[in-house]
Enzyme design. Sequence first.
Site, PDB file in Angstrom:
ATOM      1  CD  GLU A 125      -3.379   3.389  -5.475  1.00 48.73           C
ATOM      2  OE1 GLU A 125      -3.509   4.619  -5.434  1.00 48.73           O
ATOM      3  OE2 GLU A 125      -2.749   2.751  -4.601  1.00 48.73           O
ATOM      4  CG  HIS A 128      -2.718  -0.727  -3.095  1.00 52.43           C
ATOM      5  ND1 HIS A 128      -2.958   0.593  -2.753  1.00 52.43           N
ATOM      6  CD2 HIS A 128      -2.974  -1.458  -1.969  1.00 52.43           C
ATOM      7  CE1 HIS A 128      -3.341   0.642  -1.489  1.00 52.43           C
ATOM      8  NE2 HIS A 128      -3.358  -0.585  -0.993  1.00 52.43           N
ATOM      9  CG  ASN A 134      -2.690   4.093   1.464  1.00 53.85           C
ATOM     10  OD1 ASN A 134      -3.536   4.273   2.341  1.00 53.85           O
ATOM     11  ND2 ASN A 134      -2.374   2.897   1.031  1.00 53.85           N
ATOM     12  CB  SER A 152      -0.931   0.007   1.214  1.00 54.60           C
ATOM     13  OG  SER A 152      -0.185  -0.098   2.405  1.00 54.60           O
TER      14      SER A 152
END
Length: 285
Positions: free
Chosen positions: A152, A140, A190, A119
């Site tokens: 992702e 991800h 994130n 992440s």
Amino acid sequence: MNTKTVGVIGAGTMGAGIALVCIRKGHQVVLLDANQAVLDKALAYLQSILGKDVEKGKISEQERADTLARAKLVSDMEQLAQCDIVIEAVPERLDLKKSIFSELSRICRADALLLTNTSSISITQIAGGLPHPERILGFHFFNPAPVMPLVEVIRGKKSSEENVQAAYRFATELGKVPVLVTDTPGFIVNRIARPYYNEALRILGDHVAEVEQVDRIMKRAGGFKMGPFELQDMIGIDINFATTESVYTDFFHEGRFKPSRIQQRMVQAGSLGRKTGEGFYDYDK
């Protein structure tokens, strides 16, 4: 869609969820974990979710059995040798991930795609110094993997364009919405999410509002499905804290990403959220 054999390393929450996504789409899955108890829990999870699919009339009993039969649970890494794609979903530790990808580089076929579900850790750093870094990419998922649509696809400095496109197509085949991302700290989601968590923690630390108040306001007034504290409990306080630490370090200690001592103390105490029954909320009640 070509059926692929997909290896998934790590049978925890994310790994088991990724395995479920893949077997539902017709792929063969080799789910690897060194801990037999974790594998047993993952199998129970797959059986339970597919059983609920039958109860809801989404699939037949035969389809449930066929789907479940596509999952092979193993504890020996050599079992990944024939996989077309391997997705690593182990804890966020650079040394652990580098060790795994070093082994995969030795074990897997030369044309196998090697993906990490990290992440926040740099793909370039994971692939650095390993043979064939062109086939190592970020992939991800978001928790819970069977529900959340976004994936992702993160291009490392030496990832080849051919492999980036192959990973993108694979995400689409899984029914996900892929987004191509440059290898930057925290990638997109994130990085955006850090202020959501950090400011909530500052509000709590400054005694401006309590946990329940912040969550309620963000849901009712902000339109969020979950408040920042509920979300941390679901993700895991340890995972969230490790991600913040990684982003903070990779951004050369920019103050806006500074981790919170509240989170640090909760990790030290083992109060990790839903998975331990105690986080910002008590789940044993």
